[in-house]
Design a protein around this motif. Structure first.
Motif, short mmCIF file in Angstrom:
data_model
loop_
_atom_site.label_atom_id
_atom_site.label_comp_id
_atom_site.label_asym_id
_atom_site.label_seq_id
_atom_site.Cartn_x
_atom_site.Cartn_y
_atom_site.Cartn_z
N LYS A 120 66.04 6.72 61.91
CA LYS A 120 64.67 6.49 61.46
C LYS A 120 64.45 7.17 60.10
O LYS A 120 64.81 8.34 59.92
CB LYS A 120 63.70 7.07 62.49
CG LYS A 120 62.25 6.73 62.23
CD LYS A 120 61.33 7.59 63.07
CE LYS A 120 60.92 6.92 64.37
NZ LYS A 120 59.83 7.68 65.04
N SER A 148 57.94 1.27 62.38
CA SER A 148 56.89 1.93 63.18
C SER A 148 56.15 2.93 62.30
O SER A 148 56.62 3.33 61.25
CB SER A 148 57.52 2.64 64.39
OG SER A 148 58.43 3.61 63.96
N GLN A 161 54.46 -1.68 66.91
CA GLN A 161 55.25 -0.44 66.82
C GLN A 161 56.66 -0.69 67.35
O GLN A 161 56.82 -1.26 68.43
CB GLN A 161 54.58 0.66 67.66
CG GLN A 161 53.42 1.34 66.97
CD GLN A 161 53.88 2.42 66.00
OE1 GLN A 161 54.52 2.12 64.99
NE2 GLN A 161 53.56 3.67 66.29
N GLY A 162 57.68 -0.29 66.60
CA GLY A 162 59.06 -0.43 67.06
C GLY A 162 59.55 -1.86 67.09
O GLY A 162 60.53 -2.17 67.75
N GLU A 163 58.86 -2.74 66.37
CA GLU A 163 59.30 -4.13 66.32
C GLU A 163 59.63 -4.54 64.88
O GLU A 163 59.46 -3.75 63.97
CB GLU A 163 58.22 -5.04 66.90
CG GLU A 163 58.04 -4.87 68.40
CD GLU A 163 56.80 -5.56 68.91
OE1 GLU A 163 56.40 -6.58 68.32
OE2 GLU A 163 56.20 -5.05 69.89
N THR A 186 64.04 1.75 60.90
CA THR A 186 65.24 2.13 61.65
C THR A 186 66.11 0.90 61.81
O THR A 186 65.66 -0.08 62.41
CB THR A 186 64.86 2.66 63.05
OG1 THR A 186 63.79 3.60 62.93
CG2 THR A 186 66.06 3.33 63.72
N THR A 188 68.63 -1.64 63.32
CA THR A 188 69.10 -1.89 64.68
C THR A 188 70.56 -2.33 64.67
O THR A 188 71.22 -2.34 65.69
CB THR A 188 68.25 -2.98 65.36
OG1 THR A 188 68.08 -4.06 64.44
CG2 THR A 188 66.89 -2.43 65.74
#
Lengths: 469, 469
Positions: A120, A148, A161-163, A186, A188
């Motif tokens: 992150k 995020s 968030q986090g997508e 971040t 993936t």
């Protein structure tokens, strides 16, 4: 009496109406051209231009197709195209140009923003600067990672968030900018060297900027020590002429009694060449010129190595320290060439990329620029067989072991754009008298078939269409 | 009567005055926030943030300082700092982050714009988009080159042709954009890999964007041919155990009768190992493990090579083709490791950069991510001595010949961030039974002094402060 009395206020009224009207007109104009700031036709939107494609014809050059077996030509071209595509993918050579749109209310990083894979990281410099709105809504989207907002967030304000797609909305511009200042990326996917694109938008405005995904590398440094022996190794390759090699070694030892000498030896009947700090490597017979060079360089443990041919001879003025001085003063240099028996022999290369294979031309005695502060030194592309080089830089390019009998320019072709090369006038070494040596010359002198094999090799390996030496 | 009559206009007057005042206030407010669009405090102007600096302490790790001679410690640290600075300069690791300011009327390229040294190139995507002015005046300035407007230009509109600072002015916005679309950059310095910054400004607005100065490189491709023998070379290093080597060769020939085998041999009393497509290279006695690996790899002419230890043994299920399949399906991979007698032995590395030297930790059995589409394959950093690798990629990293007796993780440390490595479960090779071999074990087993030397070597070479294996 009343009439004149009442005329004044009437005039006042008209006058004021005119003023108000005027003011209203100004106001309307102001409000009218104002939004146009944000919506400029196409130029305002982001445009992606593809990199320019140069091309070349083979006029006056050697067309390499003729050296390929005509019955296999199509298969060779197909296979070469596949390897070339792979090469471009690996080298990431095809980056589209991204344009920053004018009058965008968005602020974002355009360069130097890199993240470690799967970790992150904060996206620096994000912001929105616009006039009053009921609600401000910005969104960001990426391909190879997730976004995020760091720390505590209000679900009504932050969506996704986090997508891959994150939306931020608020009635306060200050709040939007506070949230933007905490947006993280971040990846993936795991990769050591790739990139992603962030699409950042507000109403009709969109900005696209890159994220560099890169695994940090561990430095690899050489300890240069305190003397020439710990800075430089002398490397050579010998074949069928130990007499010459012995003269070379003797001449080196006169000036440098302790410096390490590495000898790559592919003689059919190897003789033992021994001595303090001399390393001899025995190769299969006649393994070849570039194989020997590659072997010698693979064994160097010093920051620099000096290449000499086995029939050269150190003279009183031959000073390795002068090479080192130039290198240390210009850390970005990779190779510094000298002169052999007074001959400062150098070339420049002209390379034109082309989708059907490039064109390569060699020009003798042509240089790019002088090396500032070092008289008689010039940036060039091809030099003589007498040079000092950074060990790590030359290893990254290497000498193609395919080239058995004759190879020289080939190394500099592979190194074009990878090695910063200069040639200097005053760094001199001698050449031993050339005696006819039948057996040696048979190997040395490149036969026609050998030459044709080499051209066919260039066609595939260097993705070339034509060459002019 | 007159009183009531005159009261109306008076009230009108007051009312209208109030309206006008209100309008004026609105106007003032409008005019007040309007310019702030272009002049956003600091965030609107270009800001340069320096890259974030991480740091590490040596808690629970081996502090490498203890392995250095205390009387030379300061000199070593000074020398190392100099080489590290040189490394950063060469690798161009310190790129500041550039931010695109919001609401700038300027349009410009933010990525992918590169030029060849000393060659004139058009700057793509330049534009100015703003409201009406008497005269529009933009200027561009650079450091390492000169700017000019291509084709015929009017001297009154363009100032500084062929100089570092170019100014364009005109009463027509269309004309300004026409001239901007023809602005070229020509580097005045020669370099194969560097960059410049263009400062582009209009009134109080400034944008800064990079120019990449890069000499195009010639591709270097391998012809993979049509069969495994033209795709892969088997490489090994042998010392004091020809019996094991012979078992290995026999096991290879059972499955691959023709594939080339390269043997790096530093036995004190070399025996001739001959056979069809077997190349033996005789090194000075006990030259060492990594020197041998580097030698073997330097002689490979195929796209891939398979590394095996001299005491391994091919089994019926040992299939090089399976490695090649994974590589060809994932061209960005550099190294694919297998399992030795069923042991899929791998590590991940954690590296933290630090100005006083980095921290490096190794974690057994930890991977980064699975390789999509290949069950049992994971992205890792360190693998076993049984792997298929891209010849060019591994040559760029190399095996440090300094490491004589024991070296393995060291190669992957040097390759961190340079080699994309995976480990796969189902690629298996056997290990011959280990017989005690006094003489061999004396060399092989790393003595304390050897270990200390290695730590001191890491301290300097990899710019490390501490290590945890």
């Amino acid at each position: 009496m009343t009439f004149p009395r009442s005329i004044l206020p009437k005039h006042f009224l008209i006058l004021l109406c005119v003023i108000v009207l005027g003011i209203c007109l100004i106001l309307i104009r102001l409000l009218k051209w104002h939004p146009s700031h944000h919506y400029i036709p196409s130029s305002g939107n982001l445009s992606v231009l593809s990199g320019s494609i140069s091309s070349c014809d083979c006029k006056g050059q050697t067309d390499l197709h003729q050296f390929l077996p005509s019955d296999q030509l199509n298969d060779i071209i197909k296979s070469r195209a596949k390897e070339y595509k792979e090469h471009q993918l690996r080298m990431k050579t095809n980056t589209d140009i991204l344009i920053a749109p004018a009058n965008s209310p968005l602020q974002y990083p355009i360069r130097g923003f890199s993240v470690a894979p799967l970790q992150k990281s904060l996206i620096p410099g994000l912001g929105l600067y616009t006039q009053k709105r009921e609600v401000y809504k910005v969104s960001l989207s990426v391909e190879k990672g997730v976004l995020s907002v760091d720390e505590d967030v209000n679900k009504e304000q932050v969506n996704g968030q986090g997508e891959r797609k994150l939306t931020i909305s608020s009635s306060s511009l200050k709040e939007v900018n506070d949230l933007l200042s905490r947006v993280t990326y971040t990846s993936t996917i795991y990769h050591i060297r790739t990139s992603d694109l962030v699409h950042f938008s507000f109403e009709d405005n969109e900005a696209v900027f890159p994220v560099i995904i890169r695994r940090p590398t561990v430095p690899v440094l050489f300890n240069p020590g305190n003397d020439i022996n710990s800075q430089v190794t002398i490397t050579t390759k010998t074949f069928l002429r130990y007499n010459k090699l012995k003269v070379l070694i003797k001449s080196i030892r006169k000036v440098y009694p302790k410096i390490k000498i590495i000898i790559a030896d592919d003689n059919p009947n190897p003789e033992n060449v021994s001595g303090d700090n001399i390393e001899q490597y025995i190769m299969p017979p006649a393994q070849g010129w570039f194989a020997g060079r590659n072997l010698a360089v693979s064994q160097v443990t010093t920051k620099y190595f000096l290449w000499v041919d086995d029939d050269f001879e150190f003279m009183d003025e031959t000073r390795i320290e002068s090479f080192v001085k130039i290198m240390e003063a210009n850390p970005e240099l990779d190779v510094v060439g000298g002169a052999v028996s007074g001959e400062q022999y150098y070339f420049s290369l002209e390379y034109i990329e082309d989708d059907e294979g490039g064109c390569l031309r060699r020009f003798q005695g042509r240089h790019h620029k002088p090396l500032p502060g070092f008289e008689g030194c010039f940036f060039v592309d091809v030099i003589v067989n007498f040079f000092l080089a950074r060990t790590d830089a030359v290893r990254r390019v290497g000498f193609d072991p395919f080239l058995k009998r004759v190879g020289h320019t080939e190394f500099f072709i592979d190194g074009l754009g990878k090695l910063l090369v200069v040639s200097c006038k005053d760094l001199s070494i001698g050449h031993q008298i050339h005696e006819a040596h039948e057996k040696y010359d048979v190997y040395r002198n490149e036969g026609e078939s050998e030459k044709e094999k080499k051209y066919a090799h260039h066609f595939y390996k260097n993705y070339l269409k034509c060459i002019k030496y």
